[in-house]
Design an enzyme around this catalytic site. Structure first.
Site, PDB file in Angstrom:
ATOM      1  N   GLN A  11      -3.816 -36.507  -5.967  1.00 26.48           N
ATOM      2  CA  GLN A  11      -3.178 -35.819  -7.086  1.00 26.48           C
ATOM      3  C   GLN A  11      -3.041 -34.321  -6.834  1.00 26.48           C
ATOM      4  O   GLN A  11      -1.957 -33.752  -6.993  1.00 26.48           O
ATOM      5  CB  GLN A  11      -3.984 -36.047  -8.366  1.00 26.48           C
ATOM      6  CG  GLN A  11      -3.982 -37.469  -8.868  1.00 26.48           C
ATOM      7  CD  GLN A  11      -4.509 -37.543 -10.288  1.00 26.48           C
ATOM      8  OE1 GLN A  11      -3.824 -37.224 -11.251  1.00 26.48           O
ATOM      9  NE2 GLN A  11      -5.762 -37.955 -10.427  1.00 26.48           N
ATOM     10  N   ASP A 103     -17.332 -32.119 -12.247  1.00 32.12           N
ATOM     11  CA  ASP A 103     -18.284 -31.971 -13.346  1.00 32.12           C
ATOM     12  C   ASP A 103     -19.446 -32.957 -13.228  1.00 32.12           C
ATOM     13  O   ASP A 103     -20.472 -32.803 -13.908  1.00 32.12           O
ATOM     14  CB  ASP A 103     -17.583 -32.167 -14.686  1.00 32.12           C
ATOM     15  CG  ASP A 103     -16.908 -33.524 -14.811  1.00 32.12           C
ATOM     16  OD1 ASP A 103     -16.060 -33.834 -13.947  1.00 32.12           O
ATOM     17  OD2 ASP A 103     -17.203 -34.281 -15.758  1.00 32.12           O
ATOM     18  N   TYR A 126     -21.957 -40.745  -6.891  1.00 31.44           N
ATOM     19  CA  TYR A 126     -20.783 -39.877  -6.744  1.00 31.44           C
ATOM     20  C   TYR A 126     -21.165 -38.417  -6.977  1.00 31.44           C
ATOM     21  O   TYR A 126     -20.858 -37.541  -6.159  1.00 31.44           O
ATOM     22  CB  TYR A 126     -19.703 -40.303  -7.731  1.00 31.44           C
ATOM     23  CG  TYR A 126     -18.540 -39.347  -7.825  1.00 31.44           C
ATOM     24  CD1 TYR A 126     -17.670 -39.157  -6.754  1.00 31.44           C
ATOM     25  CD2 TYR A 126     -18.300 -38.621  -8.992  1.00 31.44           C
ATOM     26  CE1 TYR A 126     -16.597 -38.274  -6.832  1.00 31.44           C
ATOM     27  CE2 TYR A 126     -17.234 -37.744  -9.087  1.00 31.44           C
ATOM     28  CZ  TYR A 126     -16.387 -37.570  -8.011  1.00 31.44           C
ATOM     29  OH  TYR A 126     -15.338 -36.696  -8.095  1.00 31.44           O
TER      30      TYR A 126
END
Length: 290
Positions: A11, A103, A126
């Site tokens: 993206q 985040d 992750y």
């Protein structure tokens, strides 16, 4: 200034590619799948030997958050080791690196906007591998910038906005969580910000301050609010029900609070950050008219 963008198929990479052609860089090299094996240190070293650049932008990541809980080795290689390898290779060329993080390095328990200086405490594989990637980049290259972002969406690839558009047209009713709060980030805005940061750094090296920055659009919403706004802007008639996260159990825990404080990046690079609904309208308009 010569730029190397690693991960042109994602993206952010796609958004950067869309914008860099008229940005005045001397040259831009964009890698895609098959051109560079980021899971191999030797592949990275060999590729970098034959490519010159002043700044590398690392847009790659293992983003299958739930799959990472069982595919830990791959997630660690791509999210933790590869960024360090790239940062080290860039340092050998006296080149800088901008590395994109997340985040998820926070546990989501804060009730205050997250600053780059706050204590980190990732609760997922992750998040843990992305945090190690940040640390490897910063330790391997003295000209390194880490940009943490959240809830990324765009006209490209798979993301929440496209999923909601599809489901909203297919179903009469949707349930969306309302107890996870953050701010959507339009990849086009982040790409514009990165380009501005590079130009400012090129014209005034004193602007460059190695370290961690936060970037998302302005404002606050839940995933429910986000979906509701998508339907409102596009006129999709789909009944929505707000539900708690426990009704959608996932393998990896999601941060309940991901609102980022962007004051550092605004101050150091004179960045103007659009409000999230304004950017969402821009993206949806581009999707609908593409």
């Amino acid at each position: 200034m010569q730029i190397l963008i690693v991960g042109g198929e994602g993206q952010l990479g796609s958004s950067l590619e869309q914008r860099v052609s008229g940005s005045g860089f001397k040259s831009v090299t964009i890698t895609r799948q098959g051109q560079l094996d980021i899971s191999s240190e030797e592949s990275i070293k060999d590729f970098f030997k034959t490519h010159n650049f002043d700044f590398l932008i690392n847009c790659t990541a293992y983003t299958a958050v739930d799959k990472a809980e069982t595919d830990m080795e791959t997630a660690h290689t791509i999210n933790a080791l590869a960024p360090g390898w790239m940062a080290s290779c860039a340092a050998e060329k006296n080149a800088g690196i901008i590395h994109i993080s997340t985040d998820y390095v926070f546990d989501g328990t804060s009730n205050l906007p997250l600053t780059p200086e706050m204590d980190v405490n990732p609760t997922s594989v992750y998040g843990k591998t992305k945090l190690q990637g940040e640390r490897n980049v910063l330790s391997e290259n003295s000209k390194s910038l880490v940009i943490r972002t959240s809830w990324l969406y765009s006209e490209f690839g798979h993301n929440f906005v496209k999923t909601m558009l599809k489901l909203g047209r297919e179903r009469d009713e949707l349930r969306v969580v309302f107890d996870q709060v953050g701010t959507p980030t339009y990849a086009g805005d982040l790409a514009d910000t990165i380009i501005k940061m590079l130009h400012l750094t090129s014209s005034d090296p004193n602007r460059f301050k190695s370290g961690i920055y936060h970037y998302s659009n302005e404002g606050v919403c839940s995933w429910y609010d986000f979906a509701k706004m998508i339907f409102s802007i596009t006129g999709i008639d789909c009944k929505m029900l707000p539900v708690r996260s426990e009704e959608f159990p996932t393998t990896a825990k999601r941060p309940a609070f991901s609102v980022m404080d962007k004051s550092k990046i605004r101050k150091d690079f004179d960045i103007e950050i659009p409000y999230w609904t304004d950017s969402l309208k821009t993206c949806l308009n581009n999707i609908i008219h593409s």
